[in-house]
Design an enzyme around this catalytic site. Structure first.
Site, PDB file in Angstrom:
ATOM      1  N   SER A   1      36.396 -20.557   3.209  1.00  0.00           N
ATOM      2  CA  SER A   1      35.419 -19.962   2.284  1.00  0.00           C
ATOM      3  C   SER A   1      35.961 -20.023   0.867  1.00  0.00           C
ATOM      4  CB  SER A   1      35.172 -18.502   2.654  1.00  0.00           C
ATOM      5  OG  SER A   1      34.369 -17.874   1.677  1.00  0.00           O
TER       6      SER A   1
ATOM      7  N   TYR B   1      37.774  -9.595   4.147  1.00  0.00           N
ATOM      8  CA  TYR B   1      37.210 -10.929   4.374  1.00  0.00           C
ATOM      9  C   TYR B   1      37.988 -11.989   3.579  1.00  0.00           C
ATOM     10  CZ  TYR B   1      33.883 -14.774   4.787  1.00  0.00           C
ATOM     11  OH  TYR B   1      33.300 -16.003   5.031  1.00  0.00           O
TER      12      TYR B   1
HETATM   13  P1  NDP Z   1      26.079 -17.147  10.746  1.00  0.00           P
HETATM   14  O1  NDP Z   1      26.144 -15.663  10.895  1.00  0.00           O
HETATM   15  O2  NDP Z   1      24.744 -17.786  10.633  1.00  0.00           O
HETATM   16  O3  NDP Z   1      26.869 -17.843  11.953  1.00  0.00           O
HETATM   17  C1  NDP Z   1      28.060 -17.302  12.461  1.00  0.00           C
HETATM   18  C2  NDP Z   1      28.320 -17.932  13.822  1.00  0.00           C
HETATM   19  O4  NDP Z   1      29.577 -17.454  14.303  1.00  0.00           O
HETATM   20  C3  NDP Z   1      27.266 -17.554  14.842  1.00  0.00           C
HETATM   21  O5  NDP Z   1      26.960 -18.678  15.627  1.00  0.00           O
HETATM   22  C4  NDP Z   1      27.955 -16.495  15.693  1.00  0.00           C
HETATM   23  O6  NDP Z   1      27.493 -16.570  17.035  1.00  0.00           O
HETATM   24  C5  NDP Z   1      29.404 -16.989  15.628  1.00  0.00           C
HETATM   25  N1  NDP Z   1      30.355 -15.940  15.931  1.00  0.00           N
HETATM   26  C6  NDP Z   1      30.609 -14.804  15.258  1.00  0.00           C
HETATM   27  N2  NDP Z   1      31.542 -14.097  15.890  1.00  0.00           N
HETATM   28  C7  NDP Z   1      31.890 -14.808  17.003  1.00  0.00           C
HETATM   29  C8  NDP Z   1      32.792 -14.596  18.065  1.00  0.00           C
HETATM   30  N3  NDP Z   1      33.544 -13.485  18.135  1.00  0.00           N
HETATM   31  N4  NDP Z   1      32.896 -15.542  19.028  1.00  0.00           N
HETATM   32  C9  NDP Z   1      32.144 -16.655  18.980  1.00  0.00           C
HETATM   33  N5  NDP Z   1      31.268 -16.922  18.002  1.00  0.00           N
HETATM   34  C10 NDP Z   1      31.138 -15.982  17.037  1.00  0.00           C
HETATM   35  O7  NDP Z   1      26.951 -17.476   9.473  1.00  0.00           O
HETATM   36  P2  NDP Z   1      27.488 -18.866   8.850  1.00  0.00           P
HETATM   37  O8  NDP Z   1      26.920 -20.023   9.547  1.00  0.00           O
HETATM   38  O9  NDP Z   1      27.302 -18.741   7.386  1.00  0.00           O
HETATM   39  O10 NDP Z   1      29.036 -18.707   9.142  1.00  0.00           O
HETATM   40  C11 NDP Z   1      29.814 -19.708   9.755  1.00  0.00           C
HETATM   41  C12 NDP Z   1      31.200 -19.674   9.160  1.00  0.00           C
HETATM   42  O11 NDP Z   1      31.119 -19.986   7.768  1.00  0.00           O
HETATM   43  C13 NDP Z   1      31.905 -18.320   9.239  1.00  0.00           C
HETATM   44  O12 NDP Z   1      33.252 -18.534   9.537  1.00  0.00           O
HETATM   45  C14 NDP Z   1      31.739 -17.755   7.821  1.00  0.00           C
HETATM   46  O13 NDP Z   1      32.740 -16.842   7.503  1.00  0.00           O
HETATM   47  C15 NDP Z   1      31.829 -19.023   7.015  1.00  0.00           C
HETATM   48  N6  NDP Z   1      31.294 -19.016   5.666  1.00  0.00           N
HETATM   49  C16 NDP Z   1      30.000 -18.636   5.401  1.00  0.00           C
HETATM   50  C17 NDP Z   1      29.523 -18.682   4.100  1.00  0.00           C
HETATM   51  C18 NDP Z   1      28.142 -18.232   3.726  1.00  0.00           C
HETATM   52  O14 NDP Z   1      27.903 -17.873   2.551  1.00  0.00           O
HETATM   53  N7  NDP Z   1      27.176 -18.267   4.640  1.00  0.00           N
HETATM   54  C19 NDP Z   1      30.343 -19.194   3.009  1.00  0.00           C
HETATM   55  C20 NDP Z   1      31.675 -19.567   3.407  1.00  0.00           C
HETATM   56  C21 NDP Z   1      32.111 -19.497   4.683  1.00  0.00           C
HETATM   57  P3  NDP Z   1      27.252 -15.350  18.029  1.00  0.00           P
HETATM   58  O15 NDP Z   1      26.910 -14.149  17.208  1.00  0.00           O
HETATM   59  O16 NDP Z   1      26.128 -15.834  18.897  1.00  0.00           O
HETATM   60  O17 NDP Z   1      28.540 -15.220  18.780  1.00  0.00           O
HETATM   61  C1  8X3 Z   2      31.155 -16.383   2.207  1.00  0.00           C
HETATM   62  C2  8X3 Z   2      31.168 -16.540   0.729  1.00  0.00           C
HETATM   63  O1  8X3 Z   2      31.329 -15.332  -1.479  1.00  0.00           O
HETATM   64  O2  8X3 Z   2      30.016 -14.272   0.253  1.00  0.00           O
HETATM   65  O3  8X3 Z   2      32.328 -16.867   2.758  1.00  0.00           O
HETATM   66  O4  8X3 Z   2      32.417 -14.281   0.391  1.00  0.00           O
HETATM   67  S1  8X3 Z   2      31.255 -15.021  -0.047  1.00  0.00           S
END
Ligand code: NDP
Ligand code: 8X3
Length: 260
Positions: free
Chosen positions: A145, A158
């Site tokens: 991130s 985070y």
């Molecule tokens: P979403 O919430 O849409 O997706 C998160 C995914 O992670 C879901 O499929 C969820 O599935 C899965 N997940 C969460 N906890 C677990 C667990 N304990 N075991 C298995 N699967 C898990 O968010 P994003 O697609 O945005 O997030 C994906 C990644 O990108 C994360 O690591 C997030 O921190 C990162 N990220 C996101 C950003 C944003 O602004 N959106 C920016 C930068 C990084 P389920 O709940 O079905 O288990």
């Molecule tokens: C998610 C991006 O800026 O919301 O990883 O932390 S921020």
């Protein structure tokens, strides 16, 4: 020209929504064979159907909770019944919980963020590595991130967790040197997925705030990047990539248009 990813085995964690689901569709469109996991099986099944329709050679799904070692090991045992070789591992599962200042932080939120974003990456990589080690050109892609590289109020746990992910990626890059395996951290900024709904525990008003008046990244933007990273020639390693929306110049400087 046939895709370099056609017929390749690609494991994606957290594939039930957001980046992971989009990655399943995009790697599917390249003709990959997908192994996808998350906790919500109904959502995973829907993604599997979409990825199959996009062109995946195979889409197999299984429950996975990266916060539990037993679940990760069971998942990889299941993977071993499908293939003896893994070409791409995408450690994507994770997210944020809460936006509390440290003074008000909740143990359960902190613990979940560390369990998923940090320990989940370590556990899954440890379990999957034996399937990758004799496979030069394979890729481990960790989703980090922008928050790994900067900080904001309410983001202590985070930001720390994602900084941990980045240091795990950098460590693996050293440890796996000479194996031919690639290791990457893809670090997105503001992206509209279910991330914010999860962070604010279902409060849709709070969850929509970060995206108000601005154009965030989409899950598709990140999925396209993941396909590009995994399909570079085997001698090319994309070490780290920071991807921000054009509107986001810095964590606190996001251009917002007036909304009526
Ligand atoms: P979403 O919430 O849409 O997706 C998160 C995914 O992670 C879901 O499929 C969820 O599935 C899965 N997940 C969460 N906890 C677990 C667990 N304990 N075991 C298995 N699967 C898990 O968010 P994003 O697609 O945005 O997030 C994906 C990644 O990108 C994360 O690591 C997030 O921190 C990162 N990220 C996101 C950003 C944003 O602004 N959106 C920016 C930068 C990084 P389920 O709940 O079905 O288990
Ligand atoms: C998610 C991006 O800026 O919301 O990883 O932390 S921020």
């Amino acid at each position: 020209m046939a895709s370099r990813l056609a017929g390749k085995w690609v494991l994606i964690t957290g594939a039930s929504s957001g980046f992971g689901a989009a990655a399943a569709r995009h790697f599917g469109a390249e003709g990959a064979k997908l192994l996808i996991g998350a906790r919500r099986m109904d959502r995973l099944e829907a993604v599997a159907i979409e990825a199959g329709q996009a062109g995946a050679q195979a889409v197999l799904f299984h429950p996975l909770d990266v916060s539990k070692t037993a679940s990760v090991n069971t998942f990889v045992d299941w993977v071993r019944t499908k293939t003896t070789r893994l070409d791409v591992l995408i450690n994507n599962a994770g997210g944020a919980l809460g936006l509390d200042f440290v003074a008000d932080g909740k143990d359960e939120d902190w613990e979940t963020m560390m369990q998923t974003n940090v320990l989940g990456v370590l556990r899954m990589t440890r379990a999957a590595l034996p399937l990758m080690l004799d496979n030069p050109g394979g890729s481990i892609i960790n989703i980090g991130s922008f928050a790994a590289r900067t900080v904001y109020e309410g983001g202590a746990a985070y930001c720390a967790a994602k900084a941990g992910e980045l240091q795990i990626t950098r460590t693996l890059r050293l440890e796996l040197n000479g194996t031919g395996l690639r290791v990457s951290s893809i670090d997105p900024g503001l992206a509209e997925t279910e991330f914010s709904v999860v962070r604010f525990k279902g409060d849709l008003t709070k969850a929509s705030k970060p995206y108000e008046g601005t154009q965030p990244l989409t899950a598709e933007d990140i999925a396209e990047t993941l396909v590009w990273v995994a399909s570079r020639p085997p001698h090319v390693n994309i070490d780290e990539m920071l991807i921000k929306p054009t509107d986001q110049a810095a964590i606190h400087k996001v251009h917002r248009r007036k909304t009526t």
